[in-house]
Design an enzyme around this catalytic site. Structure first.
Site, PDB file in Angstrom:
ATOM      1  N   GLU A 124       9.936   8.851 -16.682  1.00  0.00           N
ATOM      2  CA  GLU A 124       8.375   9.008 -16.737  1.00  0.00           C
ATOM      3  C   GLU A 124       8.107   8.777 -17.948  1.00  0.00           C
ATOM      4  OE1 GLU A 124       7.901  13.325 -14.950  1.00  0.00           O
ATOM      5  OE2 GLU A 124       9.884  13.000 -15.420  1.00  0.00           O
ATOM      6  N   SER A 134      15.779  21.760 -15.370  1.00  0.00           N
ATOM      7  CA  SER A 134      14.530  22.603 -15.674  1.00  0.00           C
ATOM      8  C   SER A 134      15.312  23.821 -16.138  1.00  0.00           C
ATOM      9  CB  SER A 134      13.811  22.682 -14.307  1.00  0.00           C
ATOM     10  OG  SER A 134      13.258  24.036 -14.414  1.00  0.00           O
ATOM     11  N   LYS A 177      16.775  21.455 -10.220  1.00  0.00           N
ATOM     12  CA  LYS A 177      16.159  20.249 -10.388  1.00  0.00           C
ATOM     13  C   LYS A 177      16.987  19.271 -11.409  1.00  0.00           C
ATOM     14  CE  LYS A 177      11.749  20.550 -11.048  1.00  0.00           C
ATOM     15  NZ  LYS A 177      10.557  19.890 -10.306  1.00  0.00           N
ATOM     16  N   HIS A 228       0.784  -1.161   0.042  1.00  0.00           N
ATOM     17  CA  HIS A 228      -0.037   0.095  -0.074  1.00  0.00           C
ATOM     18  C   HIS A 228       0.757   1.197   0.030  1.00  0.00           C
ATOM     19  CE1 HIS A 228      -3.259  -2.808   1.341  1.00  0.00           C
ATOM     20  NE2 HIS A 228      -2.364  -3.203   2.177  1.00  0.00           N
ATOM     21  N   ASN A 266      15.348  16.039 -13.289  1.00  0.00           N
ATOM     22  CA  ASN A 266      14.267  15.315 -13.396  1.00  0.00           C
ATOM     23  C   ASN A 266      14.261  13.942 -14.125  1.00  0.00           C
ATOM     24  OD1 ASN A 266      12.475  17.485 -12.520  1.00  0.00           O
ATOM     25  ND2 ASN A 266      12.666  18.368 -14.399  1.00  0.00           N
TER      26      ASN A 266
END
Ligand code: ARG
Length: 466
Positions: A298, A285, A291, A164, A293
């Protein structure tokens, strides 16, 4: 693309036509824009077919030799990028044959004896999917190998295991990596199953009913690396199960890649800091200088959408089609090509990301102890040492966890006196099981997270891979 070689009707099938197609007809009908990706397979199929026709005495040896020489030249032109594809010639089959006629003349017209574009395209597409399955299998093997390197290096590294997405019990980095090895191993199995089932040759089914020429389908099947010819000519030209099976296996594999990607995204966040993605697989970024990323992760996470979409698209195209071939089936290729590209790119990018991935060992150990992750170990200790029934041990442990929570400390930071306040028979020996490392090391059951068990699994996989 160059204009139609003959104004008016198509020179391949235009005998009964007085006029050529409307421009919009040509646009919706043509597949050359995408099926040129099967050029090598189409030419291999034609060479095998021509050789068989000559061996069977259906065409002369001299014609077959001319055809073969011409097809070799067509292939060379396509590979060199000098071939001029024509949309008026619809598809790869007629583009190749038309160019063959330019090169060798009259014998080219004998190549299409005892075959049809229906068995031709079924053969080409099978060859293409088979090649792609082999490439995906190799990509998966490479990914499994880098996961094994991670697993071996991190066999003792404790981290939290989740259910969970709540901290459950301590596990090891190696165990977690090996979970993906199992998944990608099954993906290879599914691809191989699909390959074994699809490896039958439809060539010679002709349009749909077979042919009156004395062809040797076993010879062409063998020449193209198939195990045998397909058994039913109607099914041969109407079947696209092989494409659907590849897409099903690809979808499940992409789903696995997506899950691993999601973990990489979570792990590399500032909140988790479980692992660091390399600069090679991160992006910055344009406005926020701090940042890093996880774009590749993704994108892999998202690619499953295209791949599963292709499975849905082709399933939908095929449903309700009457036997045998319908032009609907020309819509099989674009989604599959797109899905294959997405899968291969995802596998390669994931391999690179996993290769470079650096677990944050200190942070993982810290997190492994948080969230009362060793509560089950405490309950098990009560059962093992005090002979308490597990249900009662579960209750006692729950009260101890509540106490720790109220004080804002981890289980191992709770004093013995405080535990004894709940259960007087607890001794200092309990602290030996309350560390994440001890917890993980104690899970020695088959398939468990103990480093000893994980190392056995790593060894088994290495042996299987050779
Ligand atoms: N371009 C066609 C396809 O991709 C080849 C088969 C055409 N067959 C036909 N009967 N028109 O399916």
């Amino acid at each position: 693309m160059k204009p139609a070689p003959e104004a008016g009707s198509n020179k391949m099938w235009g005998g009964r036509f007085a006029a050529g197609p409307a421009a919009i007809m040509e646009e919706i009908n043509a597949s050359i824009g995408f099926d040129q990706r099967m050029a090598a397979e189409d030419i291999a199929g034609s060479r095998a077919h021509a050789a068989m026709l000559a061996a069977q005495g259906i065409i002369s040896k001299a014609d077959a030799a001319e055809i073969d020489r011409g097809l070799a030249q067509v292939l060379a032109e396509i590979e060199a990028g000098t071939f001029a594809f024509s949309r008026a010639l619809e598809d790869i089959h007629m583009n190749v044959e038309a160019r063959l006629r330019d090169i060798v003349g009259e014998p080219a017209g004998r190549l299409h004896t005892a075959r049809s574009r229906n068995d031709q395209v079924a053969t080409d597409f099978r060859l293409w999917v088979r090649k792609t399955i082999d490439q995906a299998d190799a990509g998966l093997e490479a990914l499994i190998r880098v996961l094994l390197v991670q697993a071996e290096a991190g066999a003792e590294v404790v981290m939290p295991g989740f259910t969970h997405l709540q901290v459950a019990q301590p596990v090891t980095w190696g165990h977690h990596m090996m979970a993906y090895v199992e998944m990608f191993g099954r993906d290879r199995g599914r691809l191989r199953d699909a390959r074994a089932r699809m490896n039958e040759c439809p060539l010679g089914a002709a349009a749909l009913a077979g042919t009156s020429f004395p062809i040797d389908r076993h010879a062409t099947a063998a020449a193209l690396g198939f195990d045998r010819p397909t058994a039913n000519s109607l099914d041969s030209v109407a079947d696209r199960d092989f494409a659907l099976e590849f897409l099903s296996a690809a979808t499940i594999c992409a789903m696995h890649l997506s899950r691993l990607s999601e973990e990489l995204v979570i792990w590399s966040s500032a909140q988790f800091r479980f692992a660091r993605l390399s600069d090679r697989f991160s992006t910055g970024s344009s406005i926020m200088p701090q940042k890093r990323n996880p774009d590749a992760a993704e994108l892999i996470r998202a690619k499953v959408g295209r791949i599963m979409g292709a499975l849905v698209a082709l399933s939908t195209v095929m449903k309700g089609l009457p036997l045998t071939y319908s032009k609907d089936m020309q819509e099989d290729k674009e989604p599959l090509f797109d899905a294959a590209d997405a899968l291969m790119l995802s596998l390669a990018a994931m391999e690179g990301m996993v290769r470079d991935l650096a677990p944050n060992v200190g942070r993982l150990a810290e997190a492994a102890g948080q969230g009362y992750s060793t509560a089950t170990d405490l309950a098990d200790w009560l059962v093992r040492v005090l002979g308490m029934p597990f249900r009662e041990a579960h209750h006692v442990t729950g009260r101890i966890v509540a106490l720790a929570e109220a004080k804002g400390v981890d289980l191992s930071a709770l004093g013995l006196a405080e535990m004894q306040g709940v259960e007087p028979r607890i001794t200092a020996a309990v602290f030996e099981v309350l560390t994440p490392a001890a917890s993980a090391a104690s899970r020695l059951s088959h398939g468990g997270t103990a480093p000893a068990r994980v190392r056995e699994q790593i060894a088994r996989w290495k042996e299987m891979l050779g």
